[in-house]
Design a protein around this motif. Structure first.
Motif, PDB file in Angstrom:
ATOM      1  N   ARG A   1      -6.136 -10.186  -3.855  1.00 62.38           N
ATOM      2  CA  ARG A   1      -6.301  -9.416  -2.618  1.00 62.38           C
ATOM      3  C   ARG A   1      -4.984  -8.779  -2.182  1.00 62.38           C
ATOM      4  NH1 ARG A   1      -8.421 -12.137   2.878  1.00 62.38           N
ATOM      5  NH2 ARG A   1      -6.358 -13.060   2.753  1.00 62.38           N
ATOM      6  N   THR A   2      -3.899  -9.529  -2.278  1.00 61.45           N
ATOM      7  CA  THR A   2      -2.585  -9.010  -1.889  1.00 61.45           C
ATOM      8  C   THR A   2      -2.160  -7.843  -2.771  1.00 61.45           C
ATOM      9  OG1 THR A   2      -1.927 -11.167  -1.044  1.00 61.45           O
ATOM     10  CG2 THR A   2      -0.158  -9.624  -1.554  1.00 61.45           C
ATOM     11  N   GLU A   3      -2.342  -7.976  -4.083  1.00 59.57           N
ATOM     12  CA  GLU A   3      -1.970  -6.898  -5.008  1.00 59.57           C
ATOM     13  C   GLU A   3      -2.822  -5.650  -4.772  1.00 59.57           C
ATOM     14  OE1 GLU A   3       0.643  -6.687  -7.113  1.00 59.57           O
ATOM     15  OE2 GLU A   3       1.236  -8.590  -6.206  1.00 59.57           O
ATOM     16  N   ALA A   4      -4.094  -5.837  -4.507  1.00 62.26           N
ATOM     17  CA  ALA A   4      -4.962  -4.687  -4.230  1.00 62.26           C
ATOM     18  C   ALA A   4      -4.514  -3.982  -2.949  1.00 62.26           C
ATOM     19  CB  ALA A   4      -6.417  -5.134  -4.114  1.00 62.26           C
ATOM     20  N   ALA A   5      -4.122  -4.755  -1.933  1.00 60.35           N
ATOM     21  CA  ALA A   5      -3.657  -4.160  -0.677  1.00 60.35           C
ATOM     22  C   ALA A   5      -2.362  -3.367  -0.898  1.00 60.35           C
ATOM     23  CB  ALA A   5      -3.442  -5.238   0.379  1.00 60.35           C
ATOM     24  N   LYS A   6      -1.465  -3.878  -1.718  1.00 64.90           N
ATOM     25  CA  LYS A   6      -0.225  -3.152  -2.029  1.00 64.90           C
ATOM     26  C   LYS A   6      -0.528  -1.843  -2.753  1.00 64.90           C
ATOM     27  CE  LYS A   6       2.793  -7.197  -2.413  1.00 64.90           C
ATOM     28  NZ  LYS A   6       3.569  -8.035  -3.347  1.00 64.90           N
ATOM     29  N   THR A   7      -1.428  -1.907  -3.712  1.00 64.97           N
ATOM     30  CA  THR A   7      -1.818  -0.700  -4.451  1.00 64.97           C
ATOM     31  C   THR A   7      -2.426   0.326  -3.506  1.00 64.97           C
ATOM     32  OG1 THR A   7      -2.202  -1.989  -6.455  1.00 64.97           O
ATOM     33  CG2 THR A   7      -3.264   0.175  -6.333  1.00 64.97           C
ATOM     34  N   MET A   8      -3.305  -0.139  -2.623  1.00 63.47           N
ATOM     35  CA  MET A   8      -3.937   0.769  -1.661  1.00 63.47           C
ATOM     36  C   MET A   8      -2.894   1.432  -0.771  1.00 63.47           C
ATOM     37  SD  MET A   8      -7.209  -1.587  -0.665  1.00 63.47           S
ATOM     38  CE  MET A   8      -7.317  -0.889   0.952  1.00 63.47           C
ATOM     39  N   ALA A   9      -1.924   0.656  -0.285  1.00 65.94           N
ATOM     40  CA  ALA A   9      -0.896   1.212   0.604  1.00 65.94           C
ATOM     41  C   ALA A   9      -0.070   2.285  -0.102  1.00 65.94           C
ATOM     42  CB  ALA A   9       0.007   0.092   1.123  1.00 65.94           C
TER      43      ALA A   9
END
Length: 151
Positions: A111-119
């Protein structure tokens, strides 16, 4: 040694913002054309996000040249959503249900990695609130009696 300073904004974004820095406009900048279409290989959640984004941005803001970035953003969003749903299903973020062998669940990292990618991708696509805050969409000017003489 690489280029210094922040990356220059695309001319279209600078024009939409009203060119606040009053820098010269690069009229020779390549302008991608063609509306991006939702690819079939995206997951269902990613397709839903794609359509939401394309319906909410001004026409021409995201073109075929940007499709790859938007695809990656939408899939990252779908991954984030799926991981968040799994975490919510466990009903205990800090309890034993998210611990495996005394270690945090891999879902938290996913979830954290996906949020970083999205940002990161949201900034490149002009989707983040900070990027939108500087945009000013042109409004049609009222026609005057001499407006037809000016091209």
């Amino acid at each position: 040694m690489g280029a210094r300073g922040p990356k220059p904004k695309p001319t279209t974004l600078r024009v939409l913002e009203g060119n606040p820095g009053r820098l010269p406009i690069n009229h020779a900048e390549p302008q991608p054309t063609g509306e991006a279409s939702c690819p079939d290989h995206l997951s269902d959640d990613a397709k839903t996000k794609w359509r939401e984004i394309m319906e909410s941005v001004p026409p021409g803001m995201i073109t075929v040249a940007d499709a790859g970035l938007l695809e990656a953003y939408c899939e990252a969003w779908a991954t984030h959503k799926a991981a968040s749903e799994e975490i919510a299903a466990s009903r205990d973020l800090f309890g034993k249900t998210l611990l495996r062998n005394g270690k945090p669940s891999p879902l938290l990292k996913i979830r954290t990695e996906a949020a970083k990618t999205m940002a990161t991708l949201a900034t490149r696509l002009g989707l983040s609130p900070a990027d939108r805050s500087g945009l000013k969409l042109g409004t049609p000017k009222a026609k005057g009696k001499w407006s037809d003489l000016i091209a």
